[in-house]
Design a protein around this motif. Sequence first.
Motif, short mmCIF file in Angstrom:
data_model
loop_
_atom_site.label_atom_id
_atom_site.label_comp_id
_atom_site.label_asym_id
_atom_site.label_seq_id
_atom_site.Cartn_x
_atom_site.Cartn_y
_atom_site.Cartn_z
N VAL A 38 23.92 -26.08 14.01
CA VAL A 38 24.08 -25.58 12.53
C VAL A 38 23.05 -26.29 11.50
O VAL A 38 22.11 -26.11 10.79
CB VAL A 38 25.34 -25.30 11.80
CG1 VAL A 38 25.31 -24.83 10.56
CG2 VAL A 38 26.28 -24.59 12.68
N ALA A 39 23.25 -27.60 11.58
CA ALA A 39 22.36 -28.66 10.80
C ALA A 39 20.90 -28.31 11.24
O ALA A 39 19.87 -28.40 10.43
CB ALA A 39 22.74 -30.15 11.02
N VAL A 44 18.09 -27.04 4.81
CA VAL A 44 18.24 -28.17 4.09
C VAL A 44 17.22 -29.20 5.13
O VAL A 44 17.82 -29.44 6.35
CB VAL A 44 19.30 -28.80 4.03
CG1 VAL A 44 19.66 -29.85 3.09
CG2 VAL A 44 20.36 -27.79 3.19
N PRO A 45 16.06 -29.44 4.68
CA PRO A 45 15.16 -30.37 5.59
C PRO A 45 15.99 -31.64 6.07
O PRO A 45 15.74 -32.19 6.86
CB PRO A 45 14.18 -30.67 4.70
CG PRO A 45 14.07 -29.49 3.74
CD PRO A 45 15.47 -29.04 3.57
N GLY A 51 19.86 -33.79 12.65
CA GLY A 51 20.22 -33.06 13.70
C GLY A 51 19.13 -33.38 14.69
O GLY A 51 19.52 -33.79 15.82
N ALA A 52 17.68 -33.24 14.43
CA ALA A 52 16.95 -33.56 15.30
C ALA A 52 16.94 -34.87 15.84
O ALA A 52 16.77 -35.47 17.15
CB ALA A 52 15.46 -33.34 14.90
N PHE A 125 24.02 -18.40 3.90
CA PHE A 125 23.70 -19.05 5.16
C PHE A 125 24.73 -18.95 6.14
O PHE A 125 24.57 -18.66 7.31
CB PHE A 125 22.80 -20.37 4.90
CG PHE A 125 22.68 -21.00 6.32
CD1 PHE A 125 21.61 -20.43 7.25
CD2 PHE A 125 23.34 -22.10 6.74
CE1 PHE A 125 21.23 -21.21 8.36
CE2 PHE A 125 23.08 -22.80 7.84
CZ PHE A 125 21.85 -22.22 8.74
N GLY A 126 26.08 -19.77 5.56
CA GLY A 126 27.05 -19.98 6.75
C GLY A 126 27.65 -18.84 6.99
O GLY A 126 27.93 -18.63 7.84
N ALA A 127 27.89 -17.68 5.99
CA ALA A 127 28.62 -16.30 6.51
C ALA A 127 27.48 -15.71 7.44
O ALA A 127 28.17 -15.21 8.25
CB ALA A 127 28.82 -15.78 5.24
N GLY A 128 26.34 -15.78 7.09
CA GLY A 128 25.33 -14.84 7.86
C GLY A 128 25.35 -15.29 9.18
O GLY A 128 25.21 -14.77 10.46
N LEU A 129 25.51 -16.72 9.54
CA LEU A 129 25.41 -17.24 10.81
C LEU A 129 26.60 -17.01 11.60
O LEU A 129 26.43 -16.76 12.68
CB LEU A 129 25.22 -19.03 10.57
CG LEU A 129 24.80 -19.69 11.83
CD1 LEU A 129 23.61 -19.31 12.27
CD2 LEU A 129 24.81 -21.16 11.53
#
Length: 216
Positions: A38-39, A44-45, A51-52, A125-129
């Motif tokens: 998710v990150a 959010v850059p 995450g990467a 974003f969270g709800a759509g995901l």
Amino acid sequence: MDVIIDNAGLFWSGWLRTVEICLYAAIGSLAVGLAVAVARVSPVPVLQRLGALWVQCLRNCPLTVVLFFMAFGLPEVGLQGSYFWFGVTGLVCYTSAFICEAVRSGINAVPAGQAEAARAIGLTFGAGLRLVVLPQALRSMVPPLGNALIAMIKNSAIVGAFGVGGELFSVADTLTSARGLPALPTLTGVVAGYLLLILPVGFLLGALERKVAIAR
């Protein structure tokens, strides 16, 4: 076969201990892997870079090095614990990198228009995901997730080499080194134990893959 039959109780207790390690590691790696994925796809850059970094560091580092760091590095900075939890934590961190990439590949397989439609109807974003993208991504995620989980089960044997104690690796070491029993039948029992654990997991994942494939 006499070695396996005579030591059936020891093999059984070792198998149960291995199951315990794998259950904790599976739950932890799925949770951490999903959070990192998710990150990586978030807008959010900073989260994307973190995450990467997590994935690149752990995916390209040998599991033995990760376990050495957990078991012998963390105590030097004041973090104390049992080898069991150090081993499980190392396995969680290592496996989560592969879980993350499996989840991210499934998310990227969903057409971008789906996320855009979710934003158009006012979803965050969270709800759509959670409500739109991930349910569709599951179809593509199941095979790589299954591979990562099966690899995690096999990697639990390496965790056993770091003094966890009581699991199948320790059973083999006890029977061959401490008791002087022949290695071939002992390792045959260990292999049978891992097959008894991996084959049902593979069957369940195959059934889940067929179920979501029908839903297409």
